[in-house]
Design a protein around this motif. Structure first.
Motif, mmCIF file in Angstrom:
data_model
loop_
_atom_site.group_PDB
_atom_site.id
_atom_site.type_symbol
_atom_site.label_atom_id
_atom_site.label_comp_id
_atom_site.label_asym_id
_atom_site.label_seq_id
_atom_site.Cartn_x
_atom_site.Cartn_y
_atom_site.Cartn_z
ATOM 1 N N ARG A 130 0.849 -1.186 0.000
ATOM 2 C CA ARG A 130 0.000 0.000 0.000
ATOM 3 C C ARG A 130 0.893 1.248 0.000
ATOM 4 N NH1 ARG A 130 -2.934 -3.307 4.334
ATOM 5 N NH2 ARG A 130 -2.157 -1.868 5.938
ATOM 6 N N CYS A 131 0.499 2.244 -0.729
ATOM 7 C CA CYS A 131 1.323 3.451 -0.848
ATOM 8 C C CYS A 131 0.441 4.689 -0.857
ATOM 9 C CB CYS A 131 2.180 3.398 -2.110
ATOM 10 S SG CYS A 131 1.234 3.424 -3.657
ATOM 11 N N VAL A 132 1.088 5.842 -0.754
ATOM 12 C CA VAL A 132 0.389 7.132 -0.801
ATOM 13 C C VAL A 132 1.045 7.994 -1.873
ATOM 14 C CG1 VAL A 132 -0.229 9.222 0.459
ATOM 15 C CG2 VAL A 132 -0.252 7.009 1.636
ATOM 16 N N VAL A 133 0.258 8.398 -2.847
ATOM 17 C CA VAL A 133 0.739 9.232 -3.954
ATOM 18 C C VAL A 133 0.532 10.695 -3.570
ATOM 19 C CG1 VAL A 133 0.529 9.731 -6.415
ATOM 20 C CG2 VAL A 133 0.055 7.421 -5.559
ATOM 21 N N ILE A 134 1.573 11.493 -3.677
ATOM 22 C CA ILE A 134 1.510 12.892 -3.252
ATOM 23 C C ILE A 134 1.573 13.827 -4.455
ATOM 24 C CG2 ILE A 134 2.447 12.515 -0.932
ATOM 25 C CD1 ILE A 134 5.201 13.225 -2.053
ATOM 26 N N GLY A 185 -2.911 4.423 -2.824
ATOM 27 C CA GLY A 185 -2.599 3.635 -4.012
ATOM 28 C C GLY A 185 -2.009 2.292 -3.650
ATOM 29 N N LEU A 186 -1.754 1.499 -4.686
ATOM 30 C CA LEU A 186 -1.073 0.212 -4.546
ATOM 31 C C LEU A 186 0.150 0.235 -5.456
ATOM 32 C CD1 LEU A 186 -4.109 -2.247 -4.702
ATOM 33 C CD2 LEU A 186 -2.831 -1.588 -2.655
ATOM 34 N N PHE A 187 1.211 -0.434 -5.034
ATOM 35 C CA PHE A 187 2.396 -0.491 -5.882
ATOM 36 C C PHE A 187 2.844 -1.936 -6.072
ATOM 37 C CE2 PHE A 187 4.461 -0.609 -1.726
ATOM 38 C CZ PHE A 187 5.604 -1.365 -1.927
ATOM 39 N N ASP A 188 3.638 -2.138 -7.100
ATOM 40 C CA ASP A 188 4.202 -3.457 -7.367
ATOM 41 C C ASP A 188 5.632 -3.269 -7.873
ATOM 42 O OD1 ASP A 188 4.372 -6.175 -7.462
ATOM 43 O OD2 ASP A 188 2.642 -6.474 -8.774
ATOM 44 N N MET A 198 11.666 -2.192 -11.543
ATOM 45 C CA MET A 198 10.885 -0.999 -11.832
ATOM 46 C C MET A 198 9.724 -0.956 -10.838
ATOM 47 S SD MET A 198 10.044 1.765 -13.570
ATOM 48 C CE MET A 198 10.629 1.861 -15.260
ATOM 49 N N TYR A 199 9.678 0.120 -10.036
ATOM 50 C CA TYR A 199 8.581 0.319 -9.098
ATOM 51 C C TYR A 199 7.482 1.108 -9.818
ATOM 52 C CZ TYR A 199 11.370 -1.254 -5.098
ATOM 53 O OH TYR A 199 12.102 -2.005 -4.209
ATOM 54 N N SER A 200 6.241 0.667 -9.654
ATOM 55 C CA SER A 200 5.121 1.343 -10.316
ATOM 56 C C SER A 200 3.886 1.279 -9.431
ATOM 57 C CB SER A 200 4.840 0.705 -11.683
ATOM 58 O OG SER A 200 4.529 -0.668 -11.535
ATOM 59 N N TYR A 201 2.941 2.168 -9.673
ATOM 60 C CA TYR A 201 1.774 2.266 -8.791
ATOM 61 C C TYR A 201 0.490 2.570 -9.560
ATOM 62 C CZ TYR A 201 2.115 7.362 -9.292
ATOM 63 O OH TYR A 201 2.156 8.634 -9.798
ATOM 64 N N SER A 202 -0.606 2.366 -8.863
ATOM 65 C CA SER A 202 -1.935 2.710 -9.377
ATOM 66 C C SER A 202 -2.688 3.447 -8.279
ATOM 67 C CB SER A 202 -2.700 1.446 -9.776
ATOM 68 O OG SER A 202 -3.985 1.758 -10.265
ATOM 69 N N ILE A 203 -3.468 4.462 -8.645
ATOM 70 C CA ILE A 203 -4.242 5.257 -7.685
ATOM 71 C C ILE A 203 -5.628 4.642 -7.507
ATOM 72 C CG2 ILE A 203 -5.293 7.510 -7.243
ATOM 73 C CD1 ILE A 203 -2.977 8.755 -8.833
ATOM 74 N N ILE A 204 -6.057 4.465 -6.273
ATOM 75 C CA ILE A 204 -7.358 3.870 -5.973
ATOM 76 C C ILE A 204 -8.459 4.919 -6.130
ATOM 77 C CG2 ILE A 204 -8.767 2.813 -4.162
ATOM 78 C CD1 ILE A 204 -6.252 1.526 -3.083
ATOM 79 N N THR A 205 -9.526 4.542 -6.800
ATOM 80 C CA THR A 205 -10.669 5.445 -6.997
ATOM 81 C C THR A 205 -11.962 4.749 -6.590
ATOM 82 O OG1 THR A 205 -11.146 4.761 -9.276
ATOM 83 C CG2 THR A 205 -9.488 6.496 -8.976
#
Length: 359
Positions: A130-134, A185-188, A198-205
């Motif tokens: 779990r992550c937080v996109v700023i 968000g979530l990251f993988d 490569m770290y990447s993420y998606s924003i939860i809506t």
């Protein structure tokens, strides 16, 4: 829905803006003062890609993301610590083979309603990724009105600031007093054949609440409080159910309409996040562009003249035909009988009375 963001801070400024309350309190003059901690910046290789501050961040760009330090350390003192990691916007499935840019999936946003049913998102969530996109704010286009995509009104959405802070004017704030917008968000982590990550993420809506439903039917999961931040990030001590409970509609947001220059993701101008009424008007063309524009106008003017002449020619021919056919013009009647060549204009033709003509 979240398709574009704005973050203009460099890494050091990001860390300053992302300070968080420490669990250690100190007593100062009979008062309890809460200390703050600065997260660590962990610059992953990410196949050589780096974060670049921008007024117009789009999917596939690299942006700073907050995660729990426990992802990188098992030490007990790291359980509540935070780390900032640059990641690519648009999650790459960890099971994808081949070029990471060609997985063929749209992963900018993750719908909360289908999170647990998704092969793509269920794994990262269960692993506590779990992550937080700023960002300073995100751009949204009004879809609740009937309009072509290119004609939709665009807005910058952000959290309320102190009265003297104008989010679109960096002269009115500093990293220490700006309030960044924080999205869950979530990251993988994806690896290529060489083992590079490569770290990447998606924003939860989820479905928009009343605060944004007039603009768009979807909205990102915004974390307004430190408690929500802790519940979402602390995957070691906060259950999946508790973490999901921290995702609720924002109660306080602000926005202003912006110019259409933000529609083009290649446009990184500081005009992108300004209120529409303050955005600069397009400048008149200069140099070669002005010459080309001028020639185009001149060419159009010539075409208009040719068209006008072409329209006048039929009328001129019609007038000439009228003159040729008019019986009241003796010059026209005699022209057909006149010899092709005349030696002198003084030759007199003797005419005889009509009654003396002999047949």
């Amino acid at each position: 829905m979240c398709g574009r963001t704005c973050l203009t801070l460099d890494p050091d400024q990001v860390l300053c803006a992302c300070k968080y309350p420490s669990r250690n309190n100190i007593k100062v003059e009979e008062q309890i003062k809460q200390e703050s901690e600065t997260p660590e910046w962990r610059a992953e290789f990410n196949l050589g890609r780096r974060y670049q501050p921008s007024y117009n961040i789009a999917p596939t760009d690299i942006t700073p993301v907050i995660v729990s330090a426990a992802h990188f350390s098992e030490a007990d003192d790291q359980q509540n610590a935070r780390v900032v990691v640059p990641m690519m916007w648009g999650m790459i499935p960890s099971w994808h083979k081949g070029d990471y840019r060609k997985h063929g999936l749209t992963t900018n946003n993750c719908r909360l309603e289908h999170l647990m049913d998704s092969k793509l998102y269920r794994g990262p969530f269960k692993r506590g990724q779990r992550c937080v996109v700023i960002c300073e704010g995100f751009y949204e286009w009004q879809t609740t009105k009937s309009a072509k995509p290119s004609e939709r009104e665009a807005y910058l959405v952000y959290v309320p600031q102190e009265s003297e802070v104008k989010i679109y004017d960096k002269n009115t704030w500093s990293p220490a007093n700006v309030k960044l917008l924080r999205m869950a968000g979530l990251f993988d982590v994806w690896q290529d054949e060489s083992g590079d990550k490569m770290y990447s993420y998606s924003i939860i809506t989820f479905q928009s609440s009343e605060i944004m439903s007039w603009m768009h039917y979807r909205m990102p999961a915004i974390l307004e409080t430190e408690q929500q931040m802790n519940d979402w990030l602390n995957f070691k001590h906060v259950s999946d159910a508790q973490a999901l409970a921290a995702l609720r509609p924002a109660t306080s947001l602000k926005w202003h309409r912006v110019a259409k220059c933000v529609n083009n993701s290649r446009n990184k101008s500081d005009e992108c996040n300004k209120p529409l009424e303050l955005a600069a008007k397009p400048e008149k063309p200069k140099g070669m562009l002005a010459w080309l524009t001028g020639n185009k106008s001149q060419h159009q003017h010539q075409q208009d003249n040719v068209k006008s002449s072409a329209e006048e020619q039929p009328q001129q021919k019609a007038n000439l035909n009228t003159i040729k056919r008019s019986p009241s013009s003796p010059h026209v009647q005699n022209a057909a009988k006149r010899p092709r060549c005349e030696k002198s204009a003084d030759i007199k033709v003797k005419s005889e009375p009509t009654d003396s003509v002999q047949l």
